[in-house]
Design a protein around this motif. Structure first.
Motif, PDB file in Angstrom:
ATOM      1  N   MET A   1       0.816  -1.211   0.000  1.00 45.44           N
ATOM      2  CA  MET A   1       0.000   0.000   0.000  1.00 45.44           C
ATOM      3  C   MET A   1       0.850   1.262   0.000  1.00 45.44           C
ATOM      4  O   MET A   1       0.354   2.344  -0.309  1.00 45.44           O
ATOM      5  N   SER A   2       2.123   1.145   0.375  1.00 40.15           N
ATOM      6  CA  SER A   2       2.998   2.302   0.502  1.00 40.15           C
ATOM      7  C   SER A   2       3.771   2.550  -0.782  1.00 40.15           C
ATOM      8  O   SER A   2       4.582   1.715  -1.200  1.00 40.15           O
TER       9      SER A   2
ATOM     10  N   VAL B   1      15.983  -3.446  -9.405  1.00 41.08           N
ATOM     11  CA  VAL B   1      16.899  -2.965 -10.446  1.00 41.08           C
ATOM     12  C   VAL B   1      18.344  -3.291 -10.067  1.00 41.08           C
ATOM     13  O   VAL B   1      19.119  -3.812 -10.881  1.00 41.08           O
ATOM     14  N   ALA B   2      18.714  -3.002  -8.837  1.00 36.77           N
ATOM     15  CA  ALA B   2      20.098  -3.221  -8.391  1.00 36.77           C
ATOM     16  C   ALA B   2      20.492  -4.687  -8.462  1.00 36.77           C
ATOM     17  O   ALA B   2      21.655  -5.005  -8.724  1.00 36.77           O
ATOM     18  N   LEU B   3      19.517  -5.573  -8.258  1.00 31.93           N
ATOM     19  CA  LEU B   3      19.798  -7.010  -8.279  1.00 31.93           C
ATOM     20  C   LEU B   3      19.586  -7.635  -9.653  1.00 31.93           C
ATOM     21  O   LEU B   3      19.702  -8.855  -9.806  1.00 31.93           O
ATOM     22  N   GLY B   4      19.278  -6.816 -10.644  1.00 31.48           N
ATOM     23  CA  GLY B   4      19.086  -7.325 -11.998  1.00 31.48           C
ATOM     24  C   GLY B   4      17.796  -8.099 -12.172  1.00 31.48           C
ATOM     25  O   GLY B   4      17.706  -8.970 -13.043  1.00 31.48           O
ATOM     26  N   MET B   5      16.776  -7.783 -11.384  1.00 27.20           N
ATOM     27  CA  MET B   5      15.519  -8.530 -11.415  1.00 27.20           C
ATOM     28  C   MET B   5      14.321  -7.673 -11.811  1.00 27.20           C
ATOM     29  O   MET B   5      13.177  -8.092 -11.645  1.00 27.20           O
ATOM     30  N   ALA B   6      14.576  -6.487 -12.328  1.00 22.92           N
ATOM     31  CA  ALA B   6      13.469  -5.580 -12.626  1.00 22.92           C
ATOM     32  C   ALA B   6      12.485  -6.174 -13.623  1.00 22.92           C
ATOM     33  O   ALA B   6      11.281  -5.884 -13.572  1.00 22.92           O
ATOM     34  N   ASP B   7      12.967  -7.017 -14.539  1.00 17.44           N
ATOM     35  CA  ASP B   7      12.084  -7.608 -15.545  1.00 17.44           C
ATOM     36  C   ASP B   7      11.349  -8.837 -15.012  1.00 17.44           C
ATOM     37  O   ASP B   7      10.480  -9.388 -15.697  1.00 17.44           O
ATOM     38  N   ARG B   8      11.669  -9.252 -13.788  1.00 13.24           N
ATOM     39  CA  ARG B   8      11.022 -10.440 -13.212  1.00 13.24           C
ATOM     40  C   ARG B   8      10.126 -10.102 -12.026  1.00 13.24           C
ATOM     41  O   ARG B   8       9.368 -10.964 -11.562  1.00 13.24           O
ATOM     42  N   ALA B   9      10.230  -8.883 -11.515  1.00  9.25           N
ATOM     43  CA  ALA B   9       9.496  -8.486 -10.320  1.00  9.25           C
ATOM     44  C   ALA B   9       8.596  -7.296 -10.637  1.00  9.25           C
ATOM     45  O   ALA B   9       9.082  -6.202 -10.908  1.00  9.25           O
ATOM     46  N   ASP B  10       7.312  -7.524 -10.602  1.00 10.02           N
ATOM     47  CA  ASP B  10       6.314  -6.487 -10.871  1.00 10.02           C
ATOM     48  C   ASP B  10       5.827  -5.941  -9.537  1.00 10.02           C
ATOM     49  O   ASP B  10       5.082  -6.613  -8.823  1.00 10.02           O
ATOM     50  N   MET B  11       6.261  -4.740  -9.171  1.00  5.42           N
ATOM     51  CA  MET B  11       5.883  -4.125  -7.898  1.00  5.42           C
ATOM     52  C   MET B  11       4.645  -3.257  -8.103  1.00  5.42           C
ATOM     53  O   MET B  11       4.665  -2.326  -8.906  1.00  5.42           O
ATOM     54  N   ARG B  12       3.578  -3.566  -7.363  1.00  5.35           N
ATOM     55  CA  ARG B  12       2.291  -2.915  -7.579  1.00  5.35           C
ATOM     56  C   ARG B  12       1.739  -2.301  -6.295  1.00  5.35           C
ATOM     57  O   ARG B  12       1.832  -2.884  -5.226  1.00  5.35           O
ATOM     58  N   THR B  13       1.112  -1.135  -6.452  1.00  4.45           N
ATOM     59  CA  THR B  13       0.346  -0.563  -5.356  1.00  4.45           C
ATOM     60  C   THR B  13      -0.949  -1.358  -5.215  1.00  4.45           C
ATOM     61  O   THR B  13      -1.643  -1.612  -6.202  1.00  4.45           O
ATOM     62  N   GLY B  14      -1.272  -1.778  -3.991  1.00  2.40           N
ATOM     63  CA  GLY B  14      -2.487  -2.561  -3.815  1.00  2.40           C
ATOM     64  C   GLY B  14      -2.857  -2.754  -2.362  1.00  2.40           C
ATOM     65  O   GLY B  14      -2.067  -2.464  -1.448  1.00  2.40           O
ATOM     66  N   ASP B  15      -4.050  -3.249  -2.149  1.00  3.91           N
ATOM     67  CA  ASP B  15      -4.592  -3.530  -0.820  1.00  3.91           C
ATOM     68  C   ASP B  15      -4.627  -5.036  -0.645  1.00  3.91           C
ATOM     69  O   ASP B  15      -5.610  -5.704  -0.982  1.00  3.91           O
ATOM     70  N   TRP B  16      -3.503  -5.587  -0.184  1.00  8.44           N
ATOM     71  CA  TRP B  16      -3.341  -7.031  -0.066  1.00  8.44           C
ATOM     72  C   TRP B  16      -3.653  -7.698  -1.405  1.00  8.44           C
ATOM     73  O   TRP B  16      -3.094  -7.330  -2.413  1.00  8.44           O
ATOM     74  N   ALA B  17      -4.563  -8.660  -1.434  1.00  5.42           N
ATOM     75  CA  ALA B  17      -4.800  -9.417  -2.677  1.00  5.42           C
ATOM     76  C   ALA B  17      -5.941  -8.864  -3.511  1.00  5.42           C
ATOM     77  O   ALA B  17      -6.331  -9.482  -4.511  1.00  5.42           O
ATOM     78  N   ALA B  18      -6.482  -7.725  -3.144  1.00  5.76           N
ATOM     79  CA  ALA B  18      -7.617  -7.168  -3.880  1.00  5.76           C
ATOM     80  C   ALA B  18      -7.244  -6.954  -5.348  1.00  5.76           C
ATOM     81  O   ALA B  18      -6.222  -6.353  -5.662  1.00  5.76           O
ATOM     82  N   GLY B  19      -8.084  -7.466  -6.249  1.00  4.94           N
ATOM     83  CA  GLY B  19      -7.891  -7.271  -7.677  1.00  4.94           C
ATOM     84  C   GLY B  19      -6.929  -8.232  -8.331  1.00  4.94           C
ATOM     85  O   GLY B  19      -6.749  -8.188  -9.553  1.00  4.94           O
ATOM     86  N   ILE B  20      -6.321  -9.121  -7.575  1.00  2.00           N
ATOM     87  CA  ILE B  20      -5.400 -10.110  -8.144  1.00  2.00           C
ATOM     88  C   ILE B  20      -6.189 -11.387  -8.410  1.00  2.00           C
ATOM     89  O   ILE B  20      -6.773 -11.962  -7.489  1.00  2.00           O
ATOM     90  N   GLU B  21      -6.196 -11.849  -9.649  1.00  2.00           N
ATOM     91  CA  GLU B  21      -7.047 -12.966 -10.035  1.00  2.00           C
ATOM     92  C   GLU B  21      -6.280 -14.231 -10.392  1.00  2.00           C
ATOM     93  O   GLU B  21      -6.841 -15.323 -10.376  1.00  2.00           O
ATOM     94  N   GLU B  22      -5.010 -14.127 -10.737  1.00  4.77           N
ATOM     95  CA  GLU B  22      -4.278 -15.332 -11.149  1.00  4.77           C
ATOM     96  C   GLU B  22      -3.877 -16.182  -9.944  1.00  4.77           C
ATOM     97  O   GLU B  22      -4.021 -15.773  -8.784  1.00  4.77           O
ATOM     98  N   ARG B  23      -3.368 -17.364 -10.210  1.00  2.00           N
ATOM     99  CA  ARG B  23      -2.923 -18.261  -9.156  1.00  2.00           C
ATOM    100  C   ARG B  23      -1.394 -18.313  -9.122  1.00  2.00           C
ATOM    101  O   ARG B  23      -0.739 -18.107 -10.143  1.00  2.00           O
ATOM    102  N   PHE B  24      -0.868 -18.619  -7.931  1.00  4.30           N
ATOM    103  CA  PHE B  24       0.573 -18.587  -7.715  1.00  4.30           C
ATOM    104  C   PHE B  24       1.030 -19.885  -7.063  1.00  4.30           C
ATOM    105  O   PHE B  24       0.330 -20.465  -6.234  1.00  4.30           O
ATOM    106  N   ASP B  25       2.240 -20.289  -7.411  1.00  2.00           N
ATOM    107  CA  ASP B  25       2.837 -21.478  -6.804  1.00  2.00           C
ATOM    108  C   ASP B  25       3.338 -21.192  -5.392  1.00  2.00           C
ATOM    109  O   ASP B  25       3.320 -22.070  -4.526  1.00  2.00           O
ATOM    110  N   LEU B  26       3.795 -19.963  -5.177  1.00  2.00           N
ATOM    111  CA  LEU B  26       4.331 -19.578  -3.873  1.00  2.00           C
ATOM    112  C   LEU B  26       3.793 -18.199  -3.512  1.00  2.00           C
ATOM    113  O   LEU B  26       3.926 -17.246  -4.273  1.00  2.00           O
ATOM    114  N   ILE B  27       3.183 -18.124  -2.337  1.00  2.00           N
ATOM    115  CA  ILE B  27       2.724 -16.851  -1.788  1.00  2.00           C
ATOM    116  C   ILE B  27       3.505 -16.590  -0.509  1.00  2.00           C
ATOM    117  O   ILE B  27       3.604 -17.460   0.364  1.00  2.00           O
ATOM    118  N   LEU B  28       4.069 -15.408  -0.406  1.00  2.00           N
ATOM    119  CA  LEU B  28       4.835 -14.993   0.760  1.00  2.00           C
ATOM    120  C   LEU B  28       4.143 -13.799   1.400  1.00  2.00           C
ATOM    121  O   LEU B  28       3.654 -12.910   0.687  1.00  2.00           O
TER     122      LEU B  28
END
Length: 278
Positions: free
Chosen positions: A141-142, A154-181
């Motif tokens: 949320m921040s 970016v510093a770790l070379g993962m910008a193309d693999r990590a999508d950072m999103r503003t959100g309220d926990w899982a609201a609006g997320i519809e896909e399924r994931f193998d690992l949730i942290l």
């Protein structure tokens, strides 16, 4: 004064408020010199004392966390930039990654990862470093925290693999994931915390209502629709919350297992779809 003398003086100055006064002094000296601690220790008698070291020691003596002074923190296999906009990653949180490593042992690992409350990016980026072909989403949320997480990606070379999103926990997320942290705020509102925590770390990343369970009540109902068959959610909890959070997860039809940290406390609850084999 030479560096060994300055280190002894700094350790004495910090001993009243830190259980790791000598280590703190060494890390601050290395930071002031712009080199690693091991290099500093090996060369300490040959190096010139750096400007600004005394000011760093005074900041630490005043209770400012070491990670905010140096601007970085090691976590799992990565080094992260941290600012007062994010909670400082703790070694206890590595328990979640350890649980995931054990769960996916003997497999190709998770393909899609979701980090709810991504903060600095610690959990998501550590997981992406562990499984180099995985991709993931980090939600927070921040906007300030997301800025730190994106910079770390970016510093770790993962910008193309990590999508950072503003959100309220899982609201609006519809896909399924193998690992949730998830390492949500879980401290009760009236808890008494150490000065370096309460005076410096973001309260929004710490406190979670009168019983500390507000965020688990939001996260638990979303997990069944977010998990893939065979996937897992690793959720950090407070040392005395295993029964209460476990009940919230079980009420959603999830199977729940526990994982202890190095101190012997139950630190992680592992949630899976009940239909998955044990």
């Amino acid at each position: 004064m030479n560096i060994p003398d300055l280190l002894r003086e700094a350790a004495a100055r910090l001993s009243g408020g830190s259980d790791t006064a000598r280590l703190d002094a060494e890390l601050l000296m290395a930071h002031a010199l712009g080199i690693g601690r091991a290099d500093m220790l090996m060369r300490q008698r040959d190096l010139d004392p750096p400007d600004g070291f005394a000011a760093l020691v005074e900041r630490r003596a005043g209770g400012e966390p070491l990670a905010y002074i140096t601007g970085s923190r090691d976590f799992w296999t990565i080094t992260l930039a941290v600012t007062p906009a994010v909670l400082i990653p703790r070694p206890d949180s590595e328990t979640l990654i350890e649980a995931a490593v054990d769960h996916f042992a003997g497999t190709a690992g998770p393909s899609r990862i979701l980090d709810l409350g991504v903060g600095s990016g610690a959990l998501l980026l550590a997981a992406l470093d562990q499984w180099p072909v995985a991709t993931g989403i980090g939600v927070d949320m921040s906007d300030a925290a997301l800025g730190v997480a994106r910079a770390n990606a970016v510093a770790l070379g993962m910008a193309d693999r990590a999508d950072m999103r503003t959100g309220d926990w899982a609201a609006g997320i519809e896909e399924r994931f193998d690992l949730i942290l998830a390492n949500p705020p879980y401290i009760v509102a009236d808890a008494v915390l150490a000065r370096d925590v309460i005076d410096h770390e973001p309260h929004g990343a710490l406190f979670a209502g009168a019983d500390g369970l507000d965020n688990y009540r939001r996260i638990a109902p979303a997990l069944p629709r977010l998990l893939t068959p065979g996937g897992m959610a690793a959720i950090e909890i407070g040392y005395d919350q295993s029964e209460s959070v476990g009940a919230l997860l079980a009420a959603q039809g999830l199977s729940v297992a526990m994982r202890r940290d190095l101190g012997g406390h139950v630190r992680c609850l592992i949630a899976r779809l009940a239909a998955d084999p044990a």
